[in-house]
Design an enzyme around this catalytic site. Sequence first.
Site: not given
Length: 171
Positions: A63, A25
């Site tokens: 993230k 990700s």
Amino acid sequence: MFIIILLLIIRITVKPSIHMISGNSMVPTVKNGDYVVTTKVKTINRYSIVVIKENNSEELLIKRVIGIPGDGIVRSGNNVSIVNKMIRNSDFLYNFRVSNETLIELRSHTHIPFNKYFVIGDNLEYSRDSRMFGLIDEEQIIEQVKGKLFPLSQFELLYKKNKATSNFFFY
């Protein structure tokens, strides 16, 4: 001897942790199998790379912070724009297609509330992030990524880096 003492001082005062990345990700910043060093969060800034704990899960996610408290939220269909309205004439704008659940959560907000953040993975195609699960609470941010340690050939400090471009349009 100096290096050992320096490492001990860093370990005692900063208390870093090392995590192996599992997943894609955050490609190209960090990849599956990379090792990163993290520390406890002192301040949360836009573009910081953070380790978060998703609600109702023990899984840790890595993230990038894109939306911070005070940023404007503009909705159009299933698209949400995060706009920095704190700076006059700012060209900061991110557009995202979000899930229905996130859209419902954001419907009651014109700005990102105090102690809430919008986070995304750098590899948008393969990231489960605020586009799916909505804003996160500050308490969910448990560490900040400081650097990539391994592979050694790709050693890099990440806490000083930010996105070079402030305008992104993701649909």
